[in-house]
Design a protein around this motif. Structure first.
Motif, PDB file in Angstrom:
ATOM      1  N   ALA A 179       0.689  -0.309  -4.868  1.00  0.00           N
ATOM      2  CA  ALA A 179      -0.315   0.631  -4.339  1.00  0.00           C
ATOM      3  C   ALA A 179      -0.463   0.455  -2.826  1.00  0.00           C
ATOM      4  O   ALA A 179      -0.583   1.445  -2.084  1.00  0.00           O
ATOM      5  CB  ALA A 179      -1.647   0.399  -5.042  1.00  0.00           C
TER       6      ALA A 179
ATOM      7  N   GLU B 121       0.303   3.243   0.088  1.00  0.00           N
ATOM      8  CA  GLU B 121      -0.681   3.590   1.113  1.00  0.00           C
ATOM      9  C   GLU B 121      -0.055   3.501   2.501  1.00  0.00           C
ATOM     10  O   GLU B 121      -0.266   4.361   3.357  1.00  0.00           O
ATOM     11  CB  GLU B 121      -1.883   2.639   0.995  1.00  0.00           C
ATOM     12  CG  GLU B 121      -3.073   3.118   1.789  1.00  0.00           C
ATOM     13  CD  GLU B 121      -4.277   2.209   1.645  1.00  0.00           C
ATOM     14  OE1 GLU B 121      -4.335   1.440   0.663  1.00  0.00           O
ATOM     15  OE2 GLU B 121      -5.140   2.257   2.540  1.00  0.00           O
TER      16      GLU B 121
ATOM     17  N   GLU C 178      -0.968   7.306  -0.625  1.00  0.00           N
ATOM     18  CA  GLU C 178      -2.074   6.712  -1.384  1.00  0.00           C
ATOM     19  C   GLU C 178      -2.490   7.657  -2.518  1.00  0.00           C
ATOM     20  O   GLU C 178      -2.527   8.866  -2.353  1.00  0.00           O
ATOM     21  CB  GLU C 178      -3.277   6.392  -0.473  1.00  0.00           C
ATOM     22  CG  GLU C 178      -3.789   7.522   0.379  1.00  0.00           C
ATOM     23  CD  GLU C 178      -3.003   7.691   1.685  1.00  0.00           C
ATOM     24  OE1 GLU C 178      -2.056   6.920   1.923  1.00  0.00           O
ATOM     25  OE2 GLU C 178      -3.304   8.619   2.433  1.00  0.00           O
TER      26      GLU C 178
END
Lengths: 263, 221
Positions: free
Chosen positions: B108, B112, B117
């Motif tokens: 994750a 991002e 994201e």
């Protein structure tokens, strides 16, 4: 004059019977000529070649079975491996030393499969058995090796960007090529797995047909066929995996770089 | 950080690069520009050892590239190709190709960093847009922790909006201290992104230095 041979099993045709079967060639020629396929000459050449080749092979096998014993039979199988290696190797254009790769792969497939059958005393180690069974195994191993080499050569060109993307992530060449190697091996095995699935449903396989024609009880004939099916599958699997590993390792240099495609 | 010393590359009898010398400074974005066939992509492939020079040498942190273990080198010098090349069936699988142990949290964070994201980890990669796919390739390259990112025409296969999104990511990565080497035929893009420039023509360096004072880039209207 009878078209069936006397003194042998009644379903074996005599030479007159073979001559009569030429009528079937006439039918084939009539079809290709009438449909203007331009294959008339090719059909005739193929049919003449088939009879010459089979007569020669039949005579040679007669000598082999009666005079040379097991060493001669193994030499015969080795000859078949050499021919198979040449045929399968030609499919791997783009794979360095593909004929050598094919020779090692087919030998491995044949040695593992035949060796296991002989060691487990499933088949007799005598010329009359080793030569025909060896022929089937070499043929299967050659088919598997051909498909694997063809697919690996293709993948090394068409999937070049994916392979180099994996190399650029720091993956060793074996891992960078692994998905493509597995695709090649899967393709080679799928055909034989499908044959095993459909055996007896779509057509009666060769070994079983031969035994039935020779008058063997059907439930006895299937025993041989089961062994043959498993044997062919194993020959393709072993030859295929050896071919895929050897071929894929030869596509890269010591610096973990995919070789340039052959011009 | 990366130095080319008198590098020549001859492929199939054709000289692709000739006596190329250049310094690609750390923490900066260097654009390698020039007309088609000038040898830009070839130069980039040398830096990742996907290609070996016929003569000359390439230095990384002062040592010849050949002294590094090639697999370690490639994890320190990442490459993003011209058109997105997706390697996993879904987003997380793709990110894990170069780093199998990557956790969902780490994934994750990478997404991002690449301007993706909120992209679901189980989203099928075949359903991504061109811009998303290329930024996923950037995130995947970042997953192995490179010091240098080689970018081979990273926006040439994308539309204008997607190209802008990729440019934004490149700019932020360089601002964070990553070294970038950008091959581009788009001189305006080179002006927007690069601190330094190396201009190649017919396999030779015809200009190198700061992008702001480049005559070649100044020619881009």
């Amino acid at each position: 004059m009878t078209l069936l041979a006397s003194g042998t099993h009644p379903s074996v045709p005599s030479w007159w019977g073979v001559a009569a079967s030429v009528l079937l060639v006439v039918v084939t020629v009539a079809v290709v000529v009438r449909e203007q396929l331009g294959l008339g000459r090719e059909v005739l050449v193929a049919c003449v070649r088939a009879i010459v080749q089979l007569v020669a092979v039949g005579a040679l096998l007669g000598v082999l079975f009666t005079h040379t014993g097991l060493p001669g039979s193994l030499l015969w199988v080795a000859g078949m491996v050499a021919v198979g290696a040449r045929v399968a190797g030609s499919r791997g254009r783009g794979v360095p030393r593909s004929t050598w790769v094919a020779a090692v792969a087919i030998t491995a497939g044949v040695a593992a499969t035949l060796g296991l059958l002989v060691a487990a005393q499933v088949i007799d180690a005598q010329p009359r058995v080793v030569v025909p069974v060896g022929g089937m195994v070499v043929s299967a191993a050659t088919r598997g090796t051909s498909v694997v080499l063809l697919r690996i050569a293709e993948e090394s060109v068409t999937a070049r960007r994916q392979i180099e993307a994996r190399l650029a992530l720091g993956l060793p060449s074996a891992l960078a090529f692994a998905p493509h190697r597995r695709t090649a091996l899967r393709t080679a095995l799928v055909t034989d797995i499908d044959q095993v699935k459909t055996v007896g449903l779509i057509s009666l396989p060769g070994a079983m047909t031969g035994l039935l024609l020779a008058g063997v009880d059907p439930l006895t004939a299937i025993r041989y066929q089961v062994v043959v099916m498993y044997m062919l599958l194993s020959a393709v699997a072993v030859a295929g995996v050896v071919a895929s590993r050897l071929a894929s390792s030869r596509l890269f240099d010591d610096g973990q770089r995919l070789l340039e495609p052959v011009a | 950080m990366l130095v080319l010393e008198d590098v020549c590359v001859v492929r199939r009898g054709t000289t692709v690069l000739s006596e190329v010398s250049a310094v690609l400074a750390g923490g900066r974005c260097t654009a390698v520009v020039g007309p088609s066939g000038a040898g830009k992509s070839t130069l980039l492939r040398l830096l990742d050892r996907l290609l070996e020079p016929t003569s000359g040498r390439v230095l990384f942190h002062g040592a010849a590239l050949t002294t590094y273990d090639v697999l370690e080198l490639r994890s320190r010098v990442g490459l993003v190709q011209q058109a997105p090349v997706l390697l996993g069936a879904h987003v997380l699988a793709d990110l894990r190709v170069g780093r199998p142990g990557l956790t969902p949290d780490e994934a994750a964070a990478l997404l991002e960093r690449a301007g993706l994201e909120g992209l679901p980890m189980d989203r099928e990669t075949s359903s991504l847009s061109g811009g998303e796919a290329q930024r996923l390739c950037l995130a995947r390259a970042l997953a192995v922790g490179p010091e240098v990112l080689l970018l081979d025409e990273p926006t040439s296969a994308l539309d204008a909006v997607a190209a802008q999104s990729v440019e934004r990511v490149i700019r932020s990565l360089v601002a964070d201290g990553l070294t970038a080497v950008l091959v581009s035929h788009d001189l305006r893009q080179a002006r927007r992104l690069a601190d330094d420039v190396v201009v190649l023509r017919a396999g030779r360096v015809v200009e190198s230095g700061e992008a702001a004072s480049s005559e070649y880039l100044a020619g881009a209207s």
